[in-house]
Design an enzyme around this catalytic site. Structure first.
Site, mmCIF file in Angstrom:
data_model
loop_
_atom_site.group_PDB
_atom_site.id
_atom_site.type_symbol
_atom_site.label_atom_id
_atom_site.label_comp_id
_atom_site.label_asym_id
_atom_site.label_seq_id
_atom_site.Cartn_x
_atom_site.Cartn_y
_atom_site.Cartn_z
ATOM 1 N N THR A 1 0.872 -1.187 0.000
ATOM 2 C CA THR A 1 0.000 0.000 0.000
ATOM 3 C C THR A 1 0.908 1.237 0.000
ATOM 4 O O THR A 1 1.353 1.662 -1.053
ATOM 5 C CB THR A 1 -0.967 0.005 1.210
ATOM 6 O OG1 THR A 1 -0.215 -0.166 2.409
ATOM 7 C CG2 THR A 1 -1.983 -1.098 1.086
ATOM 8 N N LYS B 1 4.215 -6.778 4.159
ATOM 9 C CA LYS B 1 3.950 -5.376 3.847
ATOM 10 C C LYS B 1 3.556 -4.686 5.145
ATOM 11 O O LYS B 1 3.097 -5.329 6.095
ATOM 12 C CB LYS B 1 2.863 -5.229 2.796
ATOM 13 C CG LYS B 1 1.475 -5.700 3.156
ATOM 14 C CD LYS B 1 0.637 -4.745 3.944
ATOM 15 C CE LYS B 1 0.550 -3.405 3.214
ATOM 16 N NZ LYS B 1 -0.061 -2.401 4.151
ATOM 17 N N THR C 1 -2.309 -2.983 10.138
ATOM 18 C CA THR C 1 -2.334 -3.871 8.968
ATOM 19 C C THR C 1 -0.926 -4.228 8.591
ATOM 20 O O THR C 1 -0.242 -3.458 7.951
ATOM 21 C CB THR C 1 -3.045 -3.242 7.800
ATOM 22 O OG1 THR C 1 -4.375 -3.038 8.169
ATOM 23 C CG2 THR C 1 -2.985 -4.097 6.542
ATOM 24 N N GLU D 1 6.156 4.442 7.499
ATOM 25 C CA GLU D 1 5.747 5.685 6.844
ATOM 26 C C GLU D 1 6.594 6.864 7.312
ATOM 27 O O GLU D 1 6.596 7.204 8.486
ATOM 28 C CB GLU D 1 4.261 5.946 7.091
ATOM 29 C CG GLU D 1 3.396 5.007 6.256
ATOM 30 C CD GLU D 1 1.909 5.068 6.579
ATOM 31 O OE1 GLU D 1 1.128 4.514 5.784
ATOM 32 O OE2 GLU D 1 1.552 5.647 7.609
ATOM 33 N N SER E 1 -7.126 10.447 -0.189
ATOM 34 C CA SER E 1 -7.301 11.169 -1.458
ATOM 35 C C SER E 1 -6.215 10.795 -2.454
ATOM 36 O O SER E 1 -5.287 10.087 -2.152
ATOM 37 C CB SER E 1 -7.327 12.665 -1.214
ATOM 38 O OG SER E 1 -6.322 13.035 -0.302
#
Lengths: 458, 458
Positions: free
Chosen positions: B177, B204, B223, B323, B458
């Site tokens: 992702t 992941k 996740t 991230e 978005s």
């Protein structure tokens, strides 16, 4: 590894971007009429040199001048690592049986973990002095600067003591670290039968804000500092009982970043001076007995509830001024089997980095609310088919259901954006399991938070 | 409030930030020789349309083609809110007594909380198929696109199945992702007596990473998705036992942002095909008995420990690609009374926003480490006078003590900066209370994390 591989030596790249930052919060500090402040207290705030900038105040005192005994109660961090001022203030309260009349507060250095010299010096000079410190943990405190400023003859503080708004404001300024405004409130405190006292309070927060505080006699966990003073007459035990109740529903229900400090302390004084000076037509009246929980439960509950409402206002100021905060968010958890379950889930949602970045991004990502709620281990698990999530705007417009009994609603994204663009909003989670509820107050997680805390000490 | 006060309607201000961003992590993905991949599996990854961009893969399958029974074990999120694929995969494993030979994975939509159609469709077509989903929680999954791609005649996947690096890599890409590279590793797995099998794995992560997973038969909580396959022959119960042990010391010891997902799942297959095809000189040899914990504890422990080391490598890849992460940090807690105490404290430090922003800012603010450690409620509290904190560089240079038995060291700030500027470092906390220890792997909290998560949908 003796050698750093080539890829690690590569310079990190940089990006330049423009981001929304917190709007000015200066309007949250405003003048308060002198006669709303409690009688029988003198205060002051000065620059003594703990902080570098000579225009910034870093030392405050509060002293009760009441001729009646002054009661003091306090609530301290549960952190196992406790700063010296916490340890010392606990001892002072224990030894004085809740009779203290003075508080010394420095900002700029947290006086943790073990630079105990100041605290000892103060405590030995008077067994009734409480102390609080806030700032960087682990740097030595420049004791001599503080003692010089505190010296009764020639010390800077002696020349800057007062009783009205100006004195309270200077003290409030001396509490601040990364706060963007001094936090000060005062109001009338009606206790029934025509008796009205006054209550005033100062607090400071900004970062390392996720307090969990208890009274001095229970097993002790925040840097949140609060000092509240009233001129009502309240017995020490009743004062501590009211403070414990109010702390749980105010300072222990806020989170800026989920980090609990080694210094969190809230101190509450009650000196009974409102009786002495507040008599009708200026004539001194006979002092009333101190408020006692067992003897006069009605008055006690009015005092406790008035205190709770006042402390919620002070606590919410801390969240509004959270480091980098652009939003003030109320997290309400309803329909829980117990208050403890509701409080735990509200706390977990309020500290979720993903929920808080979504708030900053004004993204109606209710899935993150749900995931955070579900991650709390409970004795009896949540039932996903009973959970509902909605956004409640603060402008009086209709609420927006997002999830109803586990079923996602078709969400009007335009309407969701509208609510999320408000500076104040509420996220409500109904667990559908019982009738207990709890509220938490939190803020968003912004670029500015990272900037402030990635570069705090320099 | 019916009206928004004027100050709330004020436009938020903007600031321009120049921020260090994560260096490229592309070097962490590299080709792996085909013969390191386990025998008896076919894999594929395609674009089926869950994600918008047609060049991005979003659907993967793994299928065991071994003529021996294939064992499967899994570890699932403990979150009370569980995505449909979690519920279904648990049922499949229970009903098949740990004998599953297929896995279908989609990215782009988390299929949570209750869009159960895909999972049901797959599970009814074969009682042996496990499913995993990752992406935004709460959006409907376009089932028909997935079923079309999976169709055995004419479906895209049927044309893209393979057994070597290319097939595994495509599957790994379809897992991603916000990951910046596909996460794929393979290695030889020696089990003694000259027997060597192969093991390969895909995972992941990126965000909502703070897994806490347990086997399907225990009360269930990420996740994070992981899929590991070996061609060793292992009985179902032994496979689950080895996975439970390895998960606790790998995926359950990492944190990117402290948020636990509704979807975290790790699946482990063992198909025994290494025996069938790995005979000397290409001659098919007699299949060995499946590895059983009670019957052959020596081989079991070699398998379990080999699996643990391999899973730690996979888990650490997730943290390296967290991230916005610019640093990879090992948090070691030593000298604890119990493994559980050490694990809790390491977890708390690893999720502290203040510690993680200090890492990003390369600020030697060890006080934040101490405050986080002290905030963990333990049965027997920490003793502040026994706690030591040090920074351990990964370049082989000397360690830097910061706090020794509660006493702050005079810290060489230049040296501290040197260590903190490394991409890899270790923070070690010694509690001085016992001999138990635990490790956690975490990353820093950067501007980029806020950017990614303030604008994810978005």
């Amino acid at each position: 590894m003796a050698h750093t591989p080539a890829w690690k030596r590569l310079a990190s790249t940089s990006t330049t971007f423009t981001a929304k930052t917190a709007p000015s919060k200066a309007h949250l500090h405003k003048p308060i009429p002198d006669d709303l402040f409690p009688r029988g207290y003198v205060l002051g705030g000065v620059h003594c040199g703990v902080k570098k900038d000579p225009s910034v105040l870093d030392l405050a005192v509060l002293l009760s001048t009441s001729s009646r005994p002054t009661s003091a109660a306090a609530s301290f961090t549960r952190n196992a690592i406790q700063a010296a001022p916490v340890t010392v203030s606990k001892d002072v309260l224990r030894q004085s049986s809740g009779r203290s009349r003075a508080l010394v507060v420095n900002s700029g250095c947290a006086n943790a973990p073990r630079f105990i010299a100041l605290a000892l010096a103060l405590a030995s000079s008077s067994s009734e002095t409480l102390v609080m410190s806030t700032g960087v943990i682990g740097q030595p405190l420049p004791i001599s600067k503080i003692l010089t400023a505190l010296h009764p003859h020639g010390g800077a503080l002696a020349r800057h003591l007062g009783t009205g708004f100006a004195a309270w404001e200077a003290a409030a300024r001396a509490f601040t670290t990364t706060d963007t405004f001094p936090k000060l409130r005062a109001r009338a405190l009606p206790l029934g039968d025509g008796r009205t006292y006054r209550i005033a309070g100062i607090d400071k927060g900004a970062g390392m804000i996720h307090p969990d505080m208890v009274g001095p006699t229970r097993p002790p966990h925040a840097t949140l500092l609060g000092c509240i003073a009233t001129d009502a007459p309240v017995a020490p035990a009743a004062l501590q009982s009211a403070l414990d109740y109010a702390v749980q529903r105010s300072f222990n229900a806020i989170s800026v970043d989920g980090d609990m400090s080694t210094n969190d302390t809230v101190v509450l004084f009650a000196n009974g001076a409102g009786d002495l000076q507040g008599g009708r037509e200026g004539i001194e009246v006979e002092a009333e007995a101190e408020i006692d929980e067992a003897r006069d439960p009605g008055t006690f509950v009015r005092f406790r509830d008035g205190l709770t409402t006042f402390m919620q206002e002070l606590a919410q100021l801390v969240v509004r001024d959270g480091e980098g905060a652009t939003k003030f968010v109320t997290v309400s958890v309803e329909g829980a089997r117990s208050y403890e379950d509701a409080h735990k889930i509200a706390s977990k949602i309020s500290t979720s980095a993903l929920f808080k970045t979504a708030l900053y991004g004004e993204d109606a990502n209710w899935g993150r609310v749900l995931a955070a709620a579900g991650s709390v281990p409970l004795a009896a698990p949540l039932d996903p088919t009973r959970v509902s999530v909605s956004f409640i705007p603060t402008d009086g417009s209709p609420t927006l259901p997002l999830l109803v009994n586990g079923e996602p609603e078709q969400v009007d994204e335009v309407r969701a954006k509208e609510i999320l663009s408000l500076e104040d909003l509420e996220v409500r989670v109904d667990l559908g399991l019982g009738s207990e509820s709890a509220k938490y107050w939190t803020c968003d997680l912004s670029y500015e938070y990272v900037r402030i805390n990635g570069d705090y000490r320099s």
